[in-house]
Design a protein around this motif. Structure first.
Motif, PDB file in Angstrom:
ATOM      1  N   SER A 177     -16.932   9.880   5.551  1.00 47.82           N
ATOM      2  CA  SER A 177     -16.674   9.430   4.183  1.00 47.82           C
ATOM      3  C   SER A 177     -15.263   8.875   4.042  1.00 47.82           C
ATOM      4  N   ASP A 178     -14.336   9.325   4.902  1.00 49.77           N
ATOM      5  CA  ASP A 178     -12.981   8.784   4.880  1.00 49.77           C
ATOM      6  C   ASP A 178     -12.962   7.323   5.331  1.00 49.77           C
ATOM      7  N   ASN A 179     -13.863   6.970   6.249  1.00 49.04           N
ATOM      8  CA  ASN A 179     -13.962   5.569   6.675  1.00 49.04           C
ATOM      9  C   ASN A 179     -14.337   4.681   5.506  1.00 49.04           C
ATOM     10  N   VAL A 180     -15.379   5.063   4.808  1.00 51.08           N
ATOM     11  CA  VAL A 180     -15.862   4.272   3.677  1.00 51.08           C
ATOM     12  C   VAL A 180     -14.767   4.167   2.619  1.00 51.08           C
ATOM     13  N   LYS A 181     -14.102   5.273   2.346  1.00 58.42           N
ATOM     14  CA  LYS A 181     -13.050   5.290   1.337  1.00 58.42           C
ATOM     15  C   LYS A 181     -11.920   4.328   1.711  1.00 58.42           C
ATOM     16  N   PHE A 182     -11.520   4.349   2.985  1.00 54.34           N
ATOM     17  CA  PHE A 182     -10.404   3.497   3.405  1.00 54.34           C
ATOM     18  C   PHE A 182     -10.774   2.018   3.346  1.00 54.34           C
ATOM     19  N   TYR A 183     -11.909   1.655   3.926  1.00 54.14           N
ATOM     20  CA  TYR A 183     -12.250   0.228   3.951  1.00 54.14           C
ATOM     21  C   TYR A 183     -12.561  -0.301   2.555  1.00 54.14           C
ATOM     22  N   ASP A 184     -13.094   0.537   1.681  1.00 54.75           N
ATOM     23  CA  ASP A 184     -13.279   0.115   0.290  1.00 54.75           C
ATOM     24  C   ASP A 184     -11.928  -0.114  -0.384  1.00 54.75           C
ATOM     25  N   TYR A 185     -10.959   0.715  -0.055  1.00 57.77           N
ATOM     26  CA  TYR A 185      -9.590   0.577  -0.566  1.00 57.77           C
ATOM     27  C   TYR A 185      -8.995  -0.762  -0.130  1.00 57.77           C
ATOM     28  N   VAL A 186      -9.172  -1.102   1.137  1.00 59.00           N
ATOM     29  CA  VAL A 186      -8.661  -2.383   1.648  1.00 59.00           C
ATOM     30  C   VAL A 186      -9.346  -3.551   0.938  1.00 59.00           C
ATOM     31  N   LEU A 187     -10.658  -3.498   0.870  1.00 60.36           N
ATOM     32  CA  LEU A 187     -11.410  -4.616   0.275  1.00 60.36           C
ATOM     33  C   LEU A 187     -11.133  -4.766  -1.219  1.00 60.36           C
ATOM     34  N   LYS A 188     -10.794  -3.666  -1.879  1.00 60.42           N
ATOM     35  CA  LYS A 188     -10.509  -3.721  -3.312  1.00 60.42           C
ATOM     36  C   LYS A 188      -9.215  -4.478  -3.596  1.00 60.42           C
ATOM     37  N   TYR A 189      -8.187  -4.234  -2.777  1.00 61.47           N
ATOM     38  CA  TYR A 189      -6.865  -4.781  -3.088  1.00 61.47           C
ATOM     39  C   TYR A 189      -6.455  -5.976  -2.233  1.00 61.47           C
TER      40      TYR A 189
ATOM     41  N   PRO B 233       0.833  -1.198   0.000  1.00 56.81           N
ATOM     42  CA  PRO B 233       0.000   0.000   0.000  1.00 56.81           C
ATOM     43  C   PRO B 233       0.874   1.258   0.000  1.00 56.81           C
ATOM     44  N   SER B 234       0.396   2.306  -0.597  1.00 55.73           N
ATOM     45  CA  SER B 234       1.149   3.564  -0.625  1.00 55.73           C
ATOM     46  C   SER B 234       1.416   4.051   0.795  1.00 55.73           C
ATOM     47  N   ARG B 235       2.524   4.736   0.974  1.00 55.83           N
ATOM     48  CA  ARG B 235       2.905   5.223   2.292  1.00 55.83           C
ATOM     49  C   ARG B 235       1.961   6.332   2.742  1.00 55.83           C
ATOM     50  N   GLY B 236       1.869   6.496   4.045  1.00 56.39           N
ATOM     51  CA  GLY B 236       1.063   7.585   4.590  1.00 56.39           C
ATOM     52  C   GLY B 236       0.098   7.116   5.653  1.00 56.39           C
ATOM     53  N   PHE B 237      -0.224   8.020   6.579  1.00 53.75           N
ATOM     54  CA  PHE B 237      -1.096   7.681   7.711  1.00 53.75           C
ATOM     55  C   PHE B 237      -2.421   7.116   7.244  1.00 53.75           C
ATOM     56  N   SER B 238      -3.005   7.742   6.212  1.00 52.64           N
ATOM     57  CA  SER B 238      -4.389   7.431   5.847  1.00 52.64           C
ATOM     58  C   SER B 238      -4.528   6.148   5.047  1.00 52.64           C
ATOM     59  N   SER B 239      -3.416   5.457   4.804  1.00 57.89           N
ATOM     60  CA  SER B 239      -3.517   4.164   4.109  1.00 57.89           C
ATOM     61  C   SER B 239      -3.147   2.994   5.008  1.00 57.89           C
ATOM     62  N   GLU B 240      -2.824   3.268   6.285  1.00 58.96           N
ATOM     63  CA  GLU B 240      -2.341   2.217   7.177  1.00 58.96           C
ATOM     64  C   GLU B 240      -3.471   1.329   7.721  1.00 58.96           C
ATOM     65  N   TRP B 241      -3.186   0.035   7.757  1.00 57.89           N
ATOM     66  CA  TRP B 241      -4.017  -0.882   8.555  1.00 57.89           C
ATOM     67  C   TRP B 241      -3.305  -0.962   9.900  1.00 57.89           C
ATOM     68  N   SER B 242      -3.627  -0.032  10.808  1.00 57.17           N
ATOM     69  CA  SER B 242      -2.884   0.091  12.059  1.00 57.17           C
ATOM     70  C   SER B 242      -3.832   0.492  13.181  1.00 57.17           C
ATOM     71  N   TYR B 243      -3.404   0.252  14.408  1.00 56.90           N
ATOM     72  CA  TYR B 243      -4.279   0.602  15.526  1.00 56.90           C
ATOM     73  C   TYR B 243      -4.449   2.107  15.651  1.00 56.90           C
ATOM     74  N   THR B 244      -3.417   2.891  15.306  1.00 53.76           N
ATOM     75  CA  THR B 244      -3.562   4.349  15.407  1.00 53.76           C
ATOM     76  C   THR B 244      -4.549   4.875  14.361  1.00 53.76           C
ATOM     77  N   HIS B 245      -4.517   4.274  13.169  1.00 46.42           N
ATOM     78  CA  HIS B 245      -5.504   4.677  12.149  1.00 46.42           C
ATOM     79  C   HIS B 245      -6.905   4.262  12.592  1.00 46.42           C
ATOM     80  N   GLY B 246      -6.996   3.147  13.301  1.00 46.39           N
ATOM     81  CA  GLY B 246      -8.296   2.739  13.829  1.00 46.39           C
ATOM     82  C   GLY B 246      -8.890   3.785  14.763  1.00 46.39           C
ATOM     83  N   VAL B 247      -8.054   4.406  15.595  1.00 46.86           N
ATOM     84  CA  VAL B 247      -8.555   5.456  16.489  1.00 46.86           C
ATOM     85  C   VAL B 247      -9.052   6.649  15.678  1.00 46.86           C
TER      86      VAL B 247
END
Length: 457
Positions: free
Chosen positions: A118-130, A85-99
């Protein structure tokens, strides 16, 4: 004649000196606050949250890249062993991103602003896509770790799944996207059946010492178990969440301090050295807030958790600095003031007042906490002054010298949560606030419970 002139001069000079000294003394009697001692506005808080959201989003395009070249991968017909996944906070599958994602959902609940969620939906759709791309090629991935998605294919620890999937449940409850359920159920299976526990069922780690209990792990497990209970209606998840709080407290809560030790291990037992790390205590309070919000009023164990919550708040009010911050080691004022724990405590205290768990008299503690935190949100929306990731250590020097920066993502979610809860506190109709007067020698904030006072005619 000369004596008369000299005496007249003294008489003229002395009164002017008295007046001058009086003026100097008058100026010195006005408190000089390090951070403005003022009442925030909902609009001002929301502006801070918006800056943070914009910055956080900007940290990653949420694409898949070649880790060696940095180039985006667009052809998924064959597997690239360097794909991450591309670098950056908003692409992490991490506990801090979960908060952060949990906070985004909460901000929508408080303000009605859907742009955060809307950022939640965008992130989880990103995970499920790839994710299927990586699952299909799991045997080709070294150590089964996928860049900043870590061990998403094979959970090893609570850090891998608890917080980020708790936010996924909150997102699912609003979107009802059944594609989320596979990861949610995978996490439930890991925490309930596979994660290492002590003999009495307390979630634990075999690091850094044999059979160690970390205060941090309360947040890595309890919010997920709580939200799984909400999702399924199965009390076994609530029961486990209650058990984790009370059994971790049995080993980590120190009654005379009304605080949690960072960690405990079976070898040291009753004589384990104690270090009252700020963020560990913040994780504990945030976990209890999540659980108390979901448990029915008379649920078994709830009153004991409420006592822990109240006692910690009492202790923390006393330990807060005059600038509104708390220190990295809570009982050591020569450690630096730290952003993430200050945000966690501000959220938890404001939440406790809003929910009626603690007295309204703690209102000023939350208020000066927020005033302090918002000074650490830079103009571009980055959050500074957060302690880097910290292990369960056994010496003061380690805790004293932890780094702090905008790249320690532990501060973002708590600050977003604190802002949302402060907006709720500002809008709490059950409370009247008598505000401090600017440039007054003796004026403070008084939070009054309206129902306690006789009605005005």
């Amino acid at each position: 004649m000369k004596k008369i002139i000299y005496l007249l001069l003294i008489l003229v000079i002395i009164p002017s000196g008295i007046v001058l000294n009086a003026q100097e003394n008058e100026t010195g009697r006005i408190p000089q606050y390090e951070i403005p001692y003022e009442y925030p506005s909902a609009e001002g808080i929301k502006a801070v949250l918006n800056r943070m959201k914009t910055y956080y989003e900007s940290t990653s395009p949420q694409t898949i890249i070649d880790e060696k070249t940095g180039e985006e991968i667009t052809d998924f017909s064959k597997f690239n062993p360097n794909a991450v996944p591309s670098r950056g906070f908003s692409s992490e599958w991490s506990y801090t991103h979960g908060v952060v994602l949990s906070a985004f959902s909460y901000i929508e609940d408080v303000t009605g602003d859907k742009t955060f969620f809307s950022d939640n939906v965008k992130f989880y759709d990103y995970v499920l896509k790839y994710l299927p791309y990586f699952k299909k090629n799991k045997d080709k991935i070294e150590k089964v770790k996928i860049g900043n998605w870590g061990r998403i294919l094979n959970f090893h620890a609570l850090d891998d799944c608890g917080s980020i999937t708790a936010a996924m449940i909150k997102t699912y409850l609003k979107t009802k996207n059944d594609d989320y359920l596979e990861l949610i159920n995978q996490t439930a299976d890991h925490i309930s059946n596979n994660q290492f526990r002590l003999e009495d069922g307390t979630l634990a780690r075999n690091r850094p010492q044999y059979k160690s209990v970390w205060a941090d792990d309360m947040y890595m497990s309890v919010p997920f178990l709580t939200n799984m209970g909400v999702l399924t209606g199965d009390n076994k998840y609530f029961d486990d969440a209650v058990k984790q709080v009370l059994q971790m407290a049995k080993r980590l809560y120190i009654p005379e301090k009304e605080l949690f030790d960072h960690g405990w291990n079976v070898t040291s037992g009753d004589y384990d050295p104690r270090f009252y790390w700020g963020r560990a205590n913040g994780w504990v309070l945030m976990s209890m807030a999540e659980l108390l919000s979901a448990l029915p009023e008379n649920y078994q164990g709830r009153s004991e958790i409420l006592h822990l919550y109240r006692s910690m708040v009492r202790s923390l009010a006393n330990l807060q600095g005059g600038d509104g911050f708390w220190h990295n080691l809570l009982d050591k004022n020569d450690t630096y003031t730290e952003t993430s724990c200050t945000a966690m405590f501000t959220f938890a205290i404001a939440k406790g007042i809003n929910e009626g768990w603690i007295s309204h008299v703690y209102g000023p503690v939350a208020l000066i906490g927020w005033n302090a935190i918002q000074t650490r949100v830079l103009q571009n929306g980055a959050v500074d002054g957060t302690c880097e990731g910290t292990t369960f250590a056994h010496d003061n020097s380690y805790y004293y010298h932890r780094g702090k920066s905008i790249y320690a993502t532990h501060g973002y979610g708590p600050t977003l949560y604190a802002g949302a809860e402060m907006i709720r506190l500002l809008q709490n109709d059950s409370i009247e606030v008598k505000k401090a007067r600017i440039n007054s020698r003796n004026s403070t904030f008084h939070y009054l419970l309206k129902s306690e006072w006789p009605k005005k005619n």
